[in-house]
Design an enzyme around this catalytic site. Structure first.
Site, short mmCIF file in Angstrom:
data_model
loop_
_atom_site.label_atom_id
_atom_site.label_comp_id
_atom_site.label_asym_id
_atom_site.label_seq_id
_atom_site.Cartn_x
_atom_site.Cartn_y
_atom_site.Cartn_z
N LEU A 45 45.05 88.60 49.78
CA LEU A 45 45.02 87.36 49.00
C LEU A 45 43.58 86.99 48.63
CD1 LEU A 45 47.73 85.31 50.94
CD2 LEU A 45 48.01 86.59 48.82
N ASP B 151 39.93 90.07 41.31
CA ASP B 151 39.93 89.07 42.38
C ASP B 151 38.85 88.02 42.14
OD1 ASP B 151 41.75 90.85 43.28
OD2 ASP B 151 40.60 91.52 45.01
N GLU C 116 49.09 95.86 38.91
CA GLU C 116 48.42 96.24 40.16
C GLU C 116 47.75 97.59 40.00
OE1 GLU C 116 47.29 94.11 42.46
OE2 GLU C 116 49.36 93.54 42.87
N TYR D 98 41.94 103.20 48.80
CA TYR D 98 41.69 102.53 47.51
C TYR D 98 40.72 103.38 46.68
CZ TYR D 98 40.39 98.75 44.28
OH TYR D 98 40.17 97.99 43.16
N GLY E 112 42.19 89.35 55.21
CA GLY E 112 42.63 90.76 55.12
C GLY E 112 44.09 90.92 54.75
N THR F 278 45.42 98.15 37.97
CA THR F 278 45.12 98.33 36.54
C THR F 278 43.74 97.81 36.18
OG1 THR F 278 46.33 96.28 36.19
CG2 THR F 278 47.51 98.31 35.68
N ASP F 279 43.16 96.93 37.00
CA ASP F 279 41.89 96.31 36.59
C ASP F 279 40.77 97.33 36.45
OD1 ASP F 279 41.57 96.56 39.40
OD2 ASP F 279 40.63 94.60 39.65
N SER G 208 40.68 86.89 50.38
CA SER G 208 39.82 86.05 51.22
C SER G 208 38.36 86.41 50.97
CB SER G 208 40.18 86.22 52.70
OG SER G 208 40.12 87.58 53.07
N SER G 209 38.05 87.69 50.74
CA SER G 209 36.64 88.06 50.55
C SER G 209 36.12 87.59 49.20
CB SER G 209 36.40 89.55 50.76
OG SER G 209 37.46 90.30 50.29
C1 GLA Z 1 42.12 94.83 45.26
C2 GLA Z 1 40.89 94.91 44.38
C3 GLA Z 1 41.23 94.52 42.93
C4 GLA Z 1 42.44 95.30 42.41
C5 GLA Z 1 43.59 95.26 43.42
C6 GLA Z 1 44.73 96.16 43.03
O1 GLA Z 1 42.56 93.51 45.37
O2 GLA Z 1 39.87 94.05 44.86
O3 GLA Z 1 40.10 94.72 42.10
O4 GLA Z 1 42.09 96.62 42.08
O5 GLA Z 1 43.17 95.63 44.73
O6 GLA Z 1 45.34 95.71 41.86
#
Ligand code: GLA
Length: 398
Positions: free
Chosen positions: A138, A185, A47, A234, A135, A49-50, A140-141
């Site tokens: 999961l 995502d 989490e 974020y 929201g 980390t992307d 949704s967007s």
């Molecule tokens: C959101 C972002 C992802 C990722 C996660 C945290 O879902 O869209 O790219 O950074 O948060 O792991």
């Protein structure tokens, strides 16, 4: 690249598709629309980390965004969202970022990103429906972006390249919607395989399917909590990671992202880093090892180890990255206290939304009911849970 043929309805609730088609007929009339779907996703581990060029282990869920659509002869987009009971209209020739952050912006943002790539496609009449909680962390967007990409691509006769389309979805979200997300995502919503999680290297984009072993079920639990300021928090976390990389370059100029930093190097550099920046890096560096460790544990059927990694990840997100919240902490504690639970953690960006647990197969119904009852006794929010049966990534339906 795959030809743009119809895909399996496996895992998609038929009632959802019927509702979308019915709504389409009411809104836009005959003839019948085509259908495009893309699943939501849950991240098992890895989490935040992307966007550090690291590893993630997401898995599609058995819920999706479904679009009923019909190409138009012009470049208008007429879109109706079932969840918002709203119809909106715009001209695809007039799109320019920044757009908004409402539901239509995700569809318009994808059209903008496709156009930026020089791709041509017509306007659409479209109904947006789905059963991914909105929201809730999961995706949704992202699932809306990928279902929209599928519909525009099909309408324009464009070939479907799932990875390219995932990147376009991310570009839409970064530039058009203004949310600085990583690729996880969109990648999961585009590329997922039935029954598997995906071990993804966000630098090389190498991907490995990781089946969930027999005997274990992935359970998603929704706290019901939603945080309005999640977007700015974020972006703050991303900025802290970039500051850490800048600081660490003094020790090793070859470092491009936190992915390149070892625990030893971070230890050595720790006194030179701003305390807040240090804390954030202290989450990311070990968290980046966990997706590969968890994939290995799942492949070996070592569910105890997989669960412990999830618990460690949660503690790190709570104490070091500080993206959990009281509801997520409570729900994961309650989950861990249940028999048959191997481990539990928050999932997604955090600040509310969902948690994920790894649960012994036979215990799932009792597990979900007990966790939810205990949670509702303490928190007055619309919480829920479901077991995941991961479906395939974005596709057109026959
Ligand atoms: C959101 C972002 C992802 C990722 C996660 C945290 O879902 O869209 O790219 O950074 O948060 O792991």
């Amino acid at each position: 690249m795959t030809p743009d043929l119809g895909g399996s309805r496996q895992g998609v609730d038929p009632a959802l598709l019927q509702r979308a088609e019915r709504r389409f007929a009411e809104e836009f009339g005959a003839p019948r629309p085509r259908l495009a779907v893309a699943p939501g996703r849950v991240n098992l581990i890895g989490e935040h980390t992307d966007y550090n060029d690291g590893f993630v282990l997401p898995m599609a869920i058995g819920r999706c965004t479904a679009l009923a659509y019909r190409p138009r002869a012009d470049r208008r987009l007429r879109a109706h969202a079932v969840a918002f009971r709203e119809t909106r209209e715009l001209d695809l020739a007039d799109l320019a970022p920044p757009g908004g952050s409402d539901w239509l912006s995700y569809v318009a943002g994808v059209a903008w990103a496709l156009t930026e790539e020089g791709l041509e496609f017509p306007g659409l009449d479209v109904v947006v429906d789905g059963d991914v909680p909105i929201g809730a962390g999961l995706s949704s967007s992202a699932s809306l972006e990928l279902a929209a990409a599928r519909a525009f691509a099909a309408a324009g006769g464009l070939p479907w390249d799932a990875v390219r389309m995932a990147k376009l979805g991310q570009k839409a979200e970064n530039r058009y919607v203004g949310m600085n997300c990583g690729l996880m995502d969109q990648f999961a919503c585009a590329v997922s395989r039935e029954g598997c999680a995906l071990l993804l290297d966000c630098r090389s984009l190498a991907v490995e399917p990781v089946p969930v072993p027999p005997g274990a079920t992935v359970v998603v639990m929704d706290t019901g909590a939603r945080r309005a300021l999640a977007g700015s928090a974020y972006n703050d976390r991303r900025a802290a990671c970039e500051a850490a990389v800048e600081g660490l370059k003094a020790l090793d100029p070859g470092i491009r992202a936190l992915r390149d930093v070892s625990a030893e190097l971070l230890q050595r550099a720790a006194p030179t880093l701003d305390p807040m920046v240090r804390k954030r890096a202290l989450h990311v560096v070990p968290e980046n090892l966990r997706p590969r460790e968890m994939a290995a544990a799942l492949s070996a059927g070592d569910l105890g180890r997989a669960g412990r990694l999830m618990n460690d990840s949660h503690a790190s997100l709570r104490d070091l990255y500080e993206v959990s919240c009281p509801e997520l902490d409570l729900l994961t504690d309650l989950a861990r206290a249940q028999p048959g639970c191997y481990g539990a953690r928050m999932t997604g960006a955090g600040f509310g939304g969902c948690a994920v647990a790894l649960v012994q197969e036979g215990d799932v119904a009792a597990f979900g009911a007990a966790v939810l009852a205990a949670y509702r006794a303490q928190v007055d929010l619309k919480a829920g849970w479901f077991a995941c049966r991961p479906m395939a990534g974005a596709r057109l339906l026959d």
